[in-house]
Design a protein around this motif. Structure first.
Motif, PDB file in Angstrom:
ATOM      1  N   TYR A 124      -0.389   4.769  -0.687  1.00  0.00           N
ATOM      2  CA  TYR A 124      -2.117   5.051   0.008  1.00  0.00           C
ATOM      3  C   TYR A 124      -1.226   5.214   1.373  1.00  0.00           C
ATOM      4  O   TYR A 124      -0.428   5.178   2.049  1.00  0.00           O
ATOM      5  CB  TYR A 124      -2.170   3.301  -0.102  1.00  0.00           C
ATOM      6  CG  TYR A 124      -3.416   2.623  -0.942  1.00  0.00           C
ATOM      7  CD1 TYR A 124      -4.482   2.477  -0.526  1.00  0.00           C
ATOM      8  CD2 TYR A 124      -2.443   2.380  -1.715  1.00  0.00           C
ATOM      9  CE1 TYR A 124      -5.118   2.526  -1.391  1.00  0.00           C
ATOM     10  CE2 TYR A 124      -2.935   1.704  -2.946  1.00  0.00           C
ATOM     11  CZ  TYR A 124      -4.725   1.896  -2.550  1.00  0.00           C
ATOM     12  OH  TYR A 124      -5.488   1.467  -3.790  1.00  0.00           O
ATOM     13  N   ALA A 152      -9.591  -0.951   2.030  1.00  0.00           N
ATOM     14  CA  ALA A 152      -8.729   0.111   1.331  1.00  0.00           C
ATOM     15  C   ALA A 152      -9.821   0.832   0.925  1.00  0.00           C
ATOM     16  O   ALA A 152     -10.953   0.042   0.304  1.00  0.00           O
ATOM     17  CB  ALA A 152      -7.686  -0.650   0.098  1.00  0.00           C
ATOM     18  N   HIS A 156      -6.482   7.818  -1.869  1.00  0.00           N
ATOM     19  CA  HIS A 156      -6.039   6.291  -1.666  1.00  0.00           C
ATOM     20  C   HIS A 156      -5.723   5.834  -0.007  1.00  0.00           C
ATOM     21  O   HIS A 156      -4.784   6.455   0.627  1.00  0.00           O
ATOM     22  CB  HIS A 156      -4.965   5.750  -2.446  1.00  0.00           C
ATOM     23  CG  HIS A 156      -5.181   5.570  -3.920  1.00  0.00           C
ATOM     24  ND1 HIS A 156      -4.973   6.424  -4.347  1.00  0.00           N
ATOM     25  CD2 HIS A 156      -5.727   5.069  -4.642  1.00  0.00           C
ATOM     26  CE1 HIS A 156      -5.964   6.173  -5.654  1.00  0.00           C
ATOM     27  NE2 HIS A 156      -5.552   5.193  -5.503  1.00  0.00           N
ATOM     28  N   PHE A 188       0.617  -1.258   0.042  1.00  0.00           N
ATOM     29  CA  PHE A 188       0.205   0.132  -0.715  1.00  0.00           C
ATOM     30  C   PHE A 188       0.714   1.542  -0.076  1.00  0.00           C
ATOM     31  O   PHE A 188       0.619   1.978  -0.683  1.00  0.00           O
ATOM     32  CB  PHE A 188      -0.638  -0.195   1.359  1.00  0.00           C
ATOM     33  CG  PHE A 188      -2.268  -0.585   0.820  1.00  0.00           C
ATOM     34  CD1 PHE A 188      -2.861  -0.114   0.109  1.00  0.00           C
ATOM     35  CD2 PHE A 188      -2.287  -1.883   1.886  1.00  0.00           C
ATOM     36  CE1 PHE A 188      -4.024  -1.269  -0.353  1.00  0.00           C
ATOM     37  CE2 PHE A 188      -3.436  -2.817   1.671  1.00  0.00           C
ATOM     38  CZ  PHE A 188      -4.223  -2.754   0.329  1.00  0.00           C
TER      39      PHE A 188
END
Length: 484
Positions: A180, A268, A241, A175
């Motif tokens: 993210y 997510a 994100h 991620f």
């Protein structure tokens, strides 16, 4: 008085002289601490090293004493060679020791190095007669489950926990490498994300039922979270994100091999996405990237499970990693199940949720590779999933990822970002007041978005071929069981 002062001065001079002479003497250097994994992987000998760990075996011969020590850093133990005079009655299987000596090349093919001991100090003795784990015995996973305070010392559980640690790091890396932002979503919440009502309610210990109905510690009923999704959606209004990785809780009265009351979820959310394909691509990429990392960093630990627990899992996993995941619609899934020659306990019908037996059959039908099932019936799914506005079979843009041997691994959807649609559904469910804040998100800069959640324990079950989910978590909590 003068004598006293003179005495103090003399004492100070003696003290100073003694200190200076002792400081000029060479101090004994403490041996460098070395982990077992590093010792086994060393490319050249090293003098004056110190290894700490637990004894896995002791073998005393007339002219030499052999020990095997493990500190949890690797599946393999380090062989220690010592003079028999260093053996004591406390030096037994399970005892904690500190060994100092020289790391030398080993004549044995199975390891590069061994430790030639100069001193062995038993830090903590172990009563081998009452110690439940026995040397050179393979303990069954269901037996180890009854020893939550000791099972981490077995080869099986120590390997599992190393894999779990590497998988956690791999997921975070995936991620973060893809931009993210990691969000710590709360464990205590006033929301029921799934709408299933299977919640653990929080109540102060000294509250009576009567007083609890009148007042709450938080002024509202509070629960242990079943998902961080709604909180992630809040954050997706500021970061495009986001992801979360933490414990979730379900009060399901089930002792099945697939359910826990406390487990970990990877979740997510992606803003500015209008395609379910985008969500599925992230799911597939996450699974494959994390799995490749685990296989490369824990080869011996993974091999232990593939060799002794699930012999066919290695080939199955290789097939999964090589092939694209299959995509079928819910409609197609129901038709496949209706045509099946297999007799199901639950008859497959359009509008009914897929049961575990259905999920496993679909995976088998599609070639024993992971399968995405998309576009579920509107009435089966929670209020936040996006209406496909199709008919006459009304569906939402939802997706479940099914994997061999486990069934559902991931669940996700596009979220309903259109205020009128969301408002209408919440009103029909009588939830408009409780979720006014959620409606506000659609009023102030709402964008198309979607997300998913992956059960971490089910992921470990699948890649290792472990049958029972209770064996892939350090301290399993489930109905009628909360040991330790």
């Amino acid at each position: 008085m003068l004598c006293a002062r003179g005495g103090w001065r003399a004492l100070r001079r003696c003290s100073s002289s003694s200190s200076s002479s002792s400081s000029s003497l060479p101090r004994a250097r403490r041996a460098a601490r070395l982990r077992v994994r590093d010792a086994l992987g060393a490319r050249e000998p090293a003098g004056a090293v110190r290894v700490q760990g637990w004894v896995r075996s002791v073998r005393s011969q007339k002219e030499v004493l052999f020990l095997h020590i493990n500190d949890g850093s690797s599946l393999e133990s380090l062989q220690v060679v010592a003079d028999p005079s260093l053996e004591t009655r406390d030096l037994t299987f399970g005892s904690a020791v500190e060994v100092e000596g020289d790391l030398v090349e080993s004549p044995h093919r199975k390891q590069n190095m061994e430790l030639k001991a100069e001193t062995i100090h038993v830090v903590g003795p172990c009563d081998t007669w009452s110690f439940p784990l026995k040397v050179k015995k393979r303990h069954l996973l269901e037996d180890l489950r009854q020893l939550p305070h000791l099972r981490c010392r077995s080869n099986t559980l120590s390997s599992l926990l190393r894999i779990r640690s590497e998988a956690t790091a791999a997921i975070h890396s995936f991620f973060q490498d893809n931009g993210y932002v990691h969000i710590h979503t709360p464990i205590i919440t006033s929301n029921d994300c799934e709408g299933a009502g299977e919640l653990f309610q929080i109540q102060m210990l000294n509250e009576t039922r009567e007083s609890a109905e009148k007042t709450h510690f938080f002024n509202v009923p509070a629960f242990l979270t079943v998902s961080g999704q709604l909180h992630l959606e809040v954050m997706a209004g500021a970061f495009t994100h986001v992801f979360a990785f933490g414990p979730t809780f379900r009060a399901e009265n089930s002792q099945s091999r697939r359910h826990l009351a406390e487990f970990y979820m990877v979740e997510a959310e992606l803003s500015f996405t209008e395609s379910l394909q985008d969500i599925m691509q992230v799911m597939e990429d996450l699974f494959k990237t994390a799995t490749y990392t685990v296989l490369s960093k824990c080869p011996r630990d993974v091999e232990l499970f593939h060799k002794y627990t699930a012999s066919a899992q290695k080939d199955r996993l290789e097939q999964t990693l090589k092939n694209k995941f299959v995509i079928i619609s819910y409609n197609e899934a129901v038709e496949i199940l209706k045509r099946a020659s297999q007799a199901f306990t639950f008859k497959p019908e359009w509008g009914c949720d897929l049961q575990t037996e259905h999920e496993k059959y679909l995976v088998k039908h599609c070639g024993e590779v992971p399968v995405f099932v998309i576009n579920y019936p509107y009435d089966l799914k929670p209020f936040y999933m996006r209406d496909n506005e199709d008919g006459p079979q009304h569906t939402v843009a939802a997706v479940d990822l099914l994997v061999p041997g486990v069934g559902e691994l991931c669940g996700g959807s596009l979220r309903e970002e259109r205020l009128p649609f969301l408002e209408s559904r919440l009103q029909r469910l009588g939830l408009a007041d409780a979720y006014q804040w959620y409606l506000d998100l659609r009023k102030f800069g709402s964008v198309p978005h979607g997300g998913f959640g992956m059960g971490f324990e089910r992921y470990l079950q699948y890649i290792l071929g472990i049958d029972n989910i209770k064996d892939v978590i350090p301290f399993p909590r489930f109905s009628h069981s909360c040991l330790l």
